[in-house]
Write an enzyme that holds these catalytic residues in place. Structure first.
Site, PDB file in Angstrom:
ATOM      1  N   GLU A  56     -17.017  30.668  -1.768  1.00 26.44           N
ATOM      2  CA  GLU A  56     -15.873  29.753  -1.775  1.00 26.44           C
ATOM      3  C   GLU A  56     -14.768  30.394  -2.612  1.00 26.44           C
ATOM      4  O   GLU A  56     -15.038  31.173  -3.521  1.00 26.44           O
ATOM      5  CB  GLU A  56     -16.285  28.399  -2.367  1.00 26.44           C
ATOM      6  CG  GLU A  56     -15.199  27.351  -2.423  1.00 26.44           C
ATOM      7  CD  GLU A  56     -14.562  27.092  -1.061  1.00 26.44           C
ATOM      8  OE1 GLU A  56     -13.360  27.407  -0.932  1.00 26.44           O
ATOM      9  OE2 GLU A  56     -15.255  26.605  -0.141  1.00 26.44           O
ATOM     10  N   ASP A  97     -11.277  26.492   8.000  1.00 25.90           N
ATOM     11  CA  ASP A  97      -9.884  26.080   8.170  1.00 25.90           C
ATOM     12  C   ASP A  97      -9.422  26.398   9.594  1.00 25.90           C
ATOM     13  O   ASP A  97      -9.466  27.556  10.017  1.00 25.90           O
ATOM     14  CB  ASP A  97      -9.006  26.819   7.161  1.00 25.90           C
ATOM     15  CG  ASP A  97      -7.597  26.242   7.064  1.00 25.90           C
ATOM     16  OD1 ASP A  97      -7.104  25.697   8.070  1.00 25.90           O
ATOM     17  OD2 ASP A  97      -6.998  26.333   5.978  1.00 25.90           O
ATOM     18  N   ASP A 126     -14.630  20.527  13.741  1.00 28.90           N
ATOM     19  CA  ASP A 126     -14.177  19.284  14.372  1.00 28.90           C
ATOM     20  C   ASP A 126     -12.807  19.478  15.003  1.00 28.90           C
ATOM     21  O   ASP A 126     -12.145  18.498  15.358  1.00 28.90           O
ATOM     22  CB  ASP A 126     -14.155  18.137  13.360  1.00 28.90           C
ATOM     23  CG  ASP A 126     -13.204  18.401  12.197  1.00 28.90           C
ATOM     24  OD1 ASP A 126     -12.683  19.526  12.091  1.00 28.90           O
ATOM     25  OD2 ASP A 126     -12.987  17.481  11.386  1.00 28.90           O
ATOM     26  N   LYS A 182     -18.822  13.529   3.560  1.00 28.58           N
ATOM     27  CA  LYS A 182     -17.742  12.538   3.595  1.00 28.58           C
ATOM     28  C   LYS A 182     -16.592  13.031   4.474  1.00 28.58           C
ATOM     29  O   LYS A 182     -15.983  12.261   5.219  1.00 28.58           O
ATOM     30  CB  LYS A 182     -17.247  12.262   2.182  1.00 28.58           C
ATOM     31  CG  LYS A 182     -18.250  11.532   1.299  1.00 28.58           C
ATOM     32  CD  LYS A 182     -17.671  11.282  -0.082  1.00 28.58           C
ATOM     33  CE  LYS A 182     -18.669  10.550  -0.970  1.00 28.58           C
ATOM     34  NZ  LYS A 182     -18.134  10.320  -2.342  1.00 28.58           N
ATOM     35  N   TYR A 183     -16.314  14.335   4.381  1.00 25.70           N
ATOM     36  CA  TYR A 183     -15.236  14.912   5.195  1.00 25.70           C
ATOM     37  C   TYR A 183     -15.553  14.744   6.678  1.00 25.70           C
ATOM     38  O   TYR A 183     -14.691  14.348   7.475  1.00 25.70           O
ATOM     39  CB  TYR A 183     -15.077  16.391   4.847  1.00 25.70           C
ATOM     40  CG  TYR A 183     -14.213  17.171   5.807  1.00 25.70           C
ATOM     41  CD1 TYR A 183     -12.831  17.201   5.666  1.00 25.70           C
ATOM     42  CD2 TYR A 183     -14.782  17.877   6.871  1.00 25.70           C
ATOM     43  CE1 TYR A 183     -12.035  17.907   6.558  1.00 25.70           C
ATOM     44  CE2 TYR A 183     -13.996  18.582   7.758  1.00 25.70           C
ATOM     45  CZ  TYR A 183     -12.625  18.599   7.596  1.00 25.70           C
ATOM     46  OH  TYR A 183     -11.848  19.294   8.480  1.00 25.70           O
TER      47      TYR A 183
END
Length: 247
Positions: A104, A154, A190, A227-228
């Protein structure tokens, strides 16, 4: 990286040749940590983390010795873009026989994962702060990984930014090269347009093939819902999942 690239492929598979020049870069942002997070970072990062954000571009890093870092010899899974580590932590806890290296760029996400690792007593996760491309290129050699996970990278939705997307032919070829035979690439997004691109470049990579239904795999492909992800589903975003194995 492999024979299918023809005579121009580099003789050393750990060094990128002219066909593997990327046209994207990673931007680093300063993360403001709370006092408690800063103390946790200073205490835990020297043991569990590695920072390659300030590497000398004229020199190559030494390959990562995962046996020394984890104090054991176990299959290694690389997770690219772990965020705050919700999936990383849950999957590592479910697979204690695997060693997970999570990459990350954002310090705040890394420190959140560090705190969760300590809280839950998980000992099979290590963290790298830096560009995942450099991690793949320099820290891991051919056939060194049992799995690579890339969850919700991203999407860079604007057309002029598509070249910045991580999952492109150059990185798919490198991932395939770093996987051992039978190793797994698991990706999820997504974003519908990015899903089409991922499917196209993954299926075009000659070292990879789609997983068949019911096929026995060396790592789990069951992800917890973050949660995302739940927020995206509530907004109507479909989750596209991809699983390939190294031939």
């Amino acid at each position: 990286m492999h024979a299918q690239h023809g005579a121009d492929a580099p003789s050393n598979p750990g060094v990128l040749g002219p066909l593997h020049t990327r046209n994207f870069s990673v931007r680093y942002r300063h993360s403001a940590l709370s006092d408690g997070q800063q103390r946790s970072w200073e205490r835990l990062w020297p043991v569990l983390g590695m920072d390659i954000t300030r590497i000398d571009p004229t020199k190559r890093l030494a390959p990562l010795d995962t046996r020394a870092w984890f104090h054991r010899d176990a299959p290694v899974v690389l997770e690219i873009g772990c965020g705050s580590g919700t999936s990383t932590l849950a999957m590592a806890k479910d697979e204690p026989d695997l060693d997970v290296v999570a990459v990350e760029v954002y310090q705040r996400g890394l420190v959140q994962l560090l705190c969760a690792i300590e809280r839950d007593g998980v000992d099979n996760i290590r963290l790298v702060r830096g560009d995942a491309y450099d991690v793949l290129d320099q820290l891991f050699g051919p056939a060194s990984l049992t799995g690579v996970r890339v969850f919700f990278p991203d999407p860079w939705p604007k057309a002029r930014h598509h070249k910045r997307r991580f999952l492109q032919p150059v990185t798919l070829a490198m991932i395939a090269d770093r996987l051992r035979p039978g190793g797994v690439l698991h990706a999820a997004t997504d974003h519908a347009d990015y899903a089409e691109q991922i499917a196209e470049v993954g299926d075009a990579e000659p070292l990879l093939r789609r997983v068949e239904h019911g096929e026995d795999l060396p790592i789990s492909v069951a992800r917890p819902t973050t949660k995302y992800e739940a927020k995206g589903r509530d907004a109507g975003s479909a989750i596209n999942e991809f699983v390939w194995v190294r031939r």
